[in-house]
Design a protein around this motif. Structure first.
Motif: not given
Length: 497
Positions: A400-427
């Protein structure tokens, strides 16, 4: 060389991607923005013709040489919408969308007619929540009686685009789950819920036939010519946007948790068996790959961050700088971002609430952070229900569009206490639709490769975009999340349906 295409019909835009399965590369993409008709009563609508015009626009901007090699395509469509169509295939009124809360009263009417929420879940696996298609029918009967009188077909946005592409009416199980009428356990329309929606009419006769995930249909020759596609191209069944995002994030096998940060926020995971919660804590949907897709949906995700950015006159592309200029917890600000009402938590009449303001924290950085945190806490609220239901996950795959934000990716990892992965294909949804088309094309040609193997062969994550949780930030967010839950409890009585 044969290419496949995916069409993502979202709330804010139409996106088209063209994928080369041999080189494992997206070779083309285009998008076109969509307008939204909003009303103070919570109505959110779009003209179906806008989707068609946007699809035409997208394909017109793709190299004709590439278009001419597309062997299969599939549509990913925003779920829950209602496109009323007459006997000649003409659209009778603007389509009411998933984020339309004007039909909240009708949700209760339908469930009361079958004996309440628990009986509704017993019949179909899900309650009728705000935005679900079922509630839009009695609303239309009351407010647009001339439309209801001419109604011959009930189509979802995805179904309508497939009808335009092929001239045929059909629906698939994943998207059908979002109507509220599908018994997800048996994958059949619930006659009792259809009668409860309108006891005077056979609504089942208005519903398109249900087809399997591997079904394909020939594209209409005139549409192929108009879009510059081969007349031999086929249209795969496609599915709802969340179901196609499951293809695009690998959630076609158990154990993967996908999160989409779009206009709405979603959490979903694949299951080989129906996963129904007796209290309706999550949506017990079918997948578009032959299984099931328990799902949490929030109605306010990037809507929240975009609203605050617009208020202060900056772009969300500049939002990460505001997050960097603030601290977890937003200096005590708490934002309940229910700008469109809310589904998770279930507050269809909810409004946005900003609390904890003082003379020191009321600045744009803290407000932007509070919006991002609030949207993420709503998803955490749904995640807690998954965990309480016995589901366990090792990582979150973000799209999703929010995944383009490095800050949001880190926030999700920190809030959920889980590693975050992002697919190579963004759409995720558009690419997922292309993968569904690829699998369905092979299926139609006698290739028995399982869908999970096809997805695994073409899906990869980008290590540079991943994020690992930080223990100290997780502790700070946990404190702020408890504050969010306290404020949620306080305002629930104010916005009770």
């Amino acid at each position: 060389m044969k290419l496949v295409a995916g069409i993502d019909a979202g709330t804010q835009s139409i996106k088209v991607v063209v994928y080369d399965p041999q080189s494992r590369q997206l070779v083309a993409s285009a998008s076109a923005a969509l307008e939204l008709i909003s009303g103070e009563d919570g109505s959110r609508e779009q003209e179906a013709a806008w989707w068609v015009d946007a699809v035409r626009s997208c394909f017109s901007r793709i190299d004709p040489a590439l278009r001419g090699q597309v062997a299969a395509l599939a549509v990913s469509g925003q779920q829950h919408g209602f496109v009323p169509v007459d006997a000649d295939g003409n659209v009778l009124a603007p389509a009411k969308l998933w984020c339309d809360t004007s039909t909240s009263a009708e949700c209760g009417e339908i469930m009361d007619a079958v004996g309440g929420v628990a009986r509704c879940i017993e019949l179909a696996g899900n309650p009728i929540l705000a935005g679900y298609t079922a509630s839009k029918l009695p609303w239309t009967r009351k407010h647009r009686p001339e439309v209801y009188a001419q109604l011959a077909k009930i189509l979802l946005p995805h179904d309508y685009l497939n009808f335009w592409l092929t001239g045929e009416y059909f629906c698939e199980y994943g998207d059908a789950s979002g109507t509220g009428w599908l018994d997800v356990r048996t994958r059949t329309w619930s006659k009792e819920l259809l009668r409860a929606t309108d006891p005077q009419r056979d609504l089942g006769a208005c519903l398109p036939p249900l087809v399997d995930a591997g079904a394909t249909f020939p594209i209409a020759a005139a549409i192929a010519d108009e879009l510059g596609l081969p007349r031999e191209a086929v249209v795969a069944a496609g599915g709802g946007d969340n179901m196609m995002a499951a293809f695009g994030t690998g959630a076609v096998v158990p154990g993967k948790l996908s999160m989409s940060l779009g206009t709405s926020g979603t959490l979903f995971a694949y299951s080989d068996t129906p996963v129904v919660d007796p209290a309706g804590a999550w949506a017990a949907f079918c997948s578009s790959s032959g299984g099931w897709l328990p799902l949490i949906c929030t109605m306010n995700c990037t809507v929240a961050t975009e609203s605050i950015a617009r208020l202060f006159g900056f772009s969300t592309r500049e939002g990460d700088a505001r997050i960097a200029a603030s601290e977890p917890g937003a200096a005590g600000l708490t934002f309940l971002p229910f700008l469109n009402g809310e589904r998770t938590p279930d507050l269809p009449l909810g409004k946005g609430v900003l609390a904890g303001m003082d003379m020191h924290n009321l600045g744009e950085a803290n407000l932007y952070r509070a919006a991002m945190e609030g949207a993420t806490y709503s998803l955490k609220y749904g995640f807690d229900a998954f965990v309480a239901g016995g589901m366990r996950f090792d990582a979150i795959v973000l799209t999703g569009g929010g995944a383009n934000s490095a800050a949001w990716r880190q926030m999700v990892a920190d809030i959920f206490n889980l590693p975050v992965e992002v697919p190579k294909q963004g759409e995720g949804a558009a690419f997922g639709a292309a993968l569904q088309a690829l699998w369905a094309l092979g299926h139609a040609q006698g290739d028995a490769t399982p869908v999970a193997d096809v997805v695994a062969a073409h899906l990869g994550t980008d290590p540079a975009l991943g994020a690992q949780p930080d223990a100290s930030r997780h502790a700070a967010y946990a404190k702020a999340y408890r504050r969010f839950l306290d404020h949620l409890s306080a305002v629930r009585p104010l916005y009770a349906a």
